[in-house]
Write a protein that holds these residues in place. Structure first.
Motif, short mmCIF file in Angstrom:
data_model
loop_
_atom_site.label_atom_id
_atom_site.label_comp_id
_atom_site.label_asym_id
_atom_site.label_seq_id
_atom_site.Cartn_x
_atom_site.Cartn_y
_atom_site.Cartn_z
N ALA A 35 0.81 -1.22 0.00
CA ALA A 35 0.00 0.00 0.00
C ALA A 35 0.84 1.26 0.00
O ALA A 35 0.47 2.27 -0.59
N LEU A 36 1.99 1.22 0.67
CA LEU A 36 2.88 2.38 0.75
C LEU A 36 4.32 1.94 0.51
O LEU A 36 4.71 0.83 0.86
N THR A 37 5.11 2.83 -0.04
CA THR A 37 6.53 2.55 -0.26
C THR A 37 7.27 2.44 1.07
O THR A 37 7.03 3.22 1.99
N SER A 38 8.17 1.48 1.15
CA SER A 38 9.03 1.30 2.33
C SER A 38 8.25 1.07 3.61
O SER A 38 8.59 1.60 4.68
N ALA A 39 7.19 0.27 3.52
CA ALA A 39 6.43 -0.17 4.69
C ALA A 39 6.60 -1.68 4.82
O ALA A 39 6.47 -2.41 3.83
N TYR A 40 6.89 -2.14 6.04
CA TYR A 40 7.21 -3.55 6.24
C TYR A 40 6.50 -4.09 7.47
O TYR A 40 6.55 -3.50 8.55
N TRP A 41 5.84 -5.22 7.27
CA TRP A 41 5.23 -5.99 8.36
C TRP A 41 6.31 -6.87 8.97
O TRP A 41 7.10 -7.48 8.25
N VAL A 42 6.37 -6.93 10.30
CA VAL A 42 7.39 -7.75 10.96
C VAL A 42 6.80 -8.38 12.21
O VAL A 42 6.04 -7.75 12.94
N ARG A 43 7.13 -9.65 12.43
CA ARG A 43 6.66 -10.35 13.63
C ARG A 43 7.88 -10.67 14.51
O ARG A 43 8.80 -11.37 14.07
N ASP A 101 6.01 -12.79 20.02
CA ASP A 101 4.54 -12.92 19.97
C ASP A 101 3.87 -11.57 19.69
O ASP A 101 2.68 -11.40 19.97
N ARG A 102 4.63 -10.62 19.13
CA ARG A 102 4.05 -9.31 18.80
C ARG A 102 4.31 -9.00 17.32
O ARG A 102 5.29 -9.44 16.74
N THR A 103 3.41 -8.22 16.73
CA THR A 103 3.47 -7.92 15.31
C THR A 103 3.42 -6.41 15.09
O THR A 103 2.65 -5.71 15.74
N TYR A 104 4.25 -5.95 14.15
CA TYR A 104 4.37 -4.51 13.92
C TYR A 104 4.39 -4.21 12.42
O TYR A 104 4.70 -5.08 11.60
N LEU A 118 15.53 10.51 8.49
CA LEU A 118 14.12 10.24 8.21
C LEU A 118 13.46 9.64 9.44
O LEU A 118 14.12 9.21 10.37
N LEU A 119 12.13 9.62 9.42
CA LEU A 119 11.36 9.10 10.54
C LEU A 119 10.73 7.77 10.13
O LEU A 119 10.22 7.62 9.02
N VAL A 120 10.77 6.80 11.06
CA VAL A 120 10.21 5.47 10.81
C VAL A 120 9.18 5.17 11.89
O VAL A 120 9.51 4.61 12.95
N PRO A 121 7.91 5.55 11.70
CA PRO A 121 6.90 5.22 12.70
C PRO A 121 6.69 3.71 12.80
O PRO A 121 6.80 2.99 11.81
N VAL A 122 6.40 3.27 14.02
CA VAL A 122 6.20 1.85 14.30
C VAL A 122 4.78 1.67 14.83
O VAL A 122 4.42 2.23 15.86
N PHE A 123 3.99 0.88 14.12
CA PHE A 123 2.61 0.60 14.52
C PHE A 123 2.53 -0.82 15.06
O PHE A 123 3.02 -1.76 14.41
N GLU A 124 1.91 -0.99 16.20
CA GLU A 124 1.64 -2.35 16.68
C GLU A 124 0.26 -2.75 16.19
O GLU A 124 -0.71 -1.98 16.29
N VAL A 125 0.16 -3.96 15.65
CA VAL A 125 -1.11 -4.48 15.15
C VAL A 125 -1.39 -5.81 15.87
O VAL A 125 -0.49 -6.38 16.50
N PRO A 126 -2.63 -6.30 15.84
CA PRO A 126 -2.92 -7.56 16.52
C PRO A 126 -1.94 -8.66 16.11
O PRO A 126 -1.62 -8.83 14.93
N ALA A 127 -1.46 -9.40 17.09
CA ALA A 127 -0.36 -10.34 16.88
C ALA A 127 -0.67 -11.42 15.86
O ALA A 127 0.23 -11.90 15.16
N ASP A 128 -1.93 -11.80 15.76
CA ASP A 128 -2.27 -12.92 14.88
C ASP A 128 -2.69 -12.49 13.49
O ASP A 128 -3.18 -13.30 12.70
N THR A 129 -2.52 -11.22 13.14
CA THR A 129 -2.94 -10.75 11.83
C THR A 129 -1.80 -10.83 10.82
O THR A 129 -0.63 -10.75 11.18
N GLU A 130 -2.17 -10.98 9.56
CA GLU A 130 -1.19 -11.12 8.48
C GLU A 130 -1.09 -9.80 7.70
O GLU A 130 -1.97 -8.94 7.80
N PRO A 131 -0.05 -9.64 6.90
CA PRO A 131 0.17 -8.37 6.19
C PRO A 131 -1.03 -7.90 5.37
O PRO A 131 -1.40 -6.72 5.41
N ALA A 132 -1.63 -8.81 4.60
CA ALA A 132 -2.71 -8.42 3.69
C ALA A 132 -3.89 -7.79 4.43
O ALA A 132 -4.63 -6.97 3.85
#
Length: 298
Positions: A186-194, A197-200, A242-256
């Motif tokens: 959806a956005l350039t230089s955005a990465y999902w990482v687990r 037991d936490r996902t960001y 540059l700034l790299v914001p970090v979002f926490e998302v529900p641990a069991d969710t996938e990138p899509a």
């Protein structure tokens, strides 16, 4: 102190050549990758990605003989600065550490050393860059795209090579340290990482870190800085200007599952970025809170 003592010295107390004069010191550069194609991806591969590569091409007349291209990587074996494989592939490790205040100059020195090394050899030490050392912007073809490929592990170290049992065991051990990472579309230089037991989701913003912080402050004050229900903006890294914001998302969710929300965030961020109004008192308070949750990566 006598006149002789005040004269510029050319040797130290042991008789060795004196250290270089300050004129050769490398000037600090806040945004070392500015001017390169995909600045945000250079920051990502150096600061937040565990295992990734991207191909680069030397500018005309800038490559050592026989080395027109190279591979930029996150990490190389033994944290080597560079590697010239037997098949002719030149590789540079961006996370090998920076010895000056300008990572672009340091990486250019690694790149040139790797290209000049004998095939089948590793570059274990690169002389410290000076003000006369070229930067990446000086030696690379700036018209060539910089396309980062995220890997599940470090098998790219040994592509096409046979490994003995010990070598395979060592590679497997290195691969176990790699946290699952997926590029978002959806956005350039955005990465999902687990991580554990936490996902960001981490997103490298293209604007100067202070400008980006102001825009995020506007969103945070309006309760629009997250990626939807169950998510939150934890804070941000300051990396290479540059700034790299970090979002926490529900641990069991996938990138899509977060692509639509990430795109919507990008739209809100762009609108906040375009605002020319002074920050309100509430937005200034939000900015102070965000600054307290920023970590500088240098």
């Amino acid at each position: 102190m006598g006149k002789a003592s005040r004269r510029r010295r050319t040797t130290d107390d042991s008789g060795a050549p004196a250290k270089r004069q300050r004129s050769s010191a490398v000037p600090y550069v806040n945004r070392p990758f500015e001017g390169l194609p995909q600045e945000t991806e250079w920051v990502a591969i150096r600061e937040i990605l565990p295992a990734a590569t991207a191909a680069v091409t030397f500018a005309d007349g800038k490559a050592p003989e026989g080395a027109e291209q190279a591979t930029i990587a996150t990490v190389l074996p033994m944290a080597w600065p560079a590697l010239h494989r037997a098949d002719g592939t030149v590789m540079v490790g961006t996370q090998a550490g920076s010895s000056t205040g300008d990572p672009s100059r340091d990486l250019a020195a690694q790149l040139i050393a790797g290209a000049a090394a004998e095939p089948g050899s590793a570059v274990q030490h690169v002389p410290a860059a000076t003000a006369d050392t070229p930067r990446l912007q000086d030696v690379l073809d700036l018209t060539a795209p910089f396309e980062v490929v995220v890997h599940d592990g470090f098998d790219f170290w040994v592509d096409g090579q046979e490994l003995d049992e010990a070598g395979r065991a060592s590679l497997d051990s290195a691969n176990e340290s790699v946290v699952p990472t997926v590029r978002m579309s959806a956005l350039t230089s955005a990465y999902w990482v687990r991580i554990g037991d936490r996902t960001y989701i981490r997103h490298v913003l293209a604007e100067d870190e202070d400008v980006a912080t102001d825009a995020l402050s506007r969103l945070h004050a309006a309760a629009e800085s997250g990626l939807g229900e169950g998510t939150r903006l934890l804070g941000a890294f300051r990396a290479c200007g540059l700034l790299v914001p970090v979002f926490e998302v529900p641990a069991d969710t996938e990138p899509a599952e977060h692509e639509d929300a990430l795109k919507a965030f990008g739209d809100r961020y762009a609108a906040a970025l375009a605002s020319t109004d002074p920050l309100t008192a509430e937005e200034r308070r939000a900015r102070s809170g965000l600054l307290s949750r920023q970590v500088t990566l240098r």
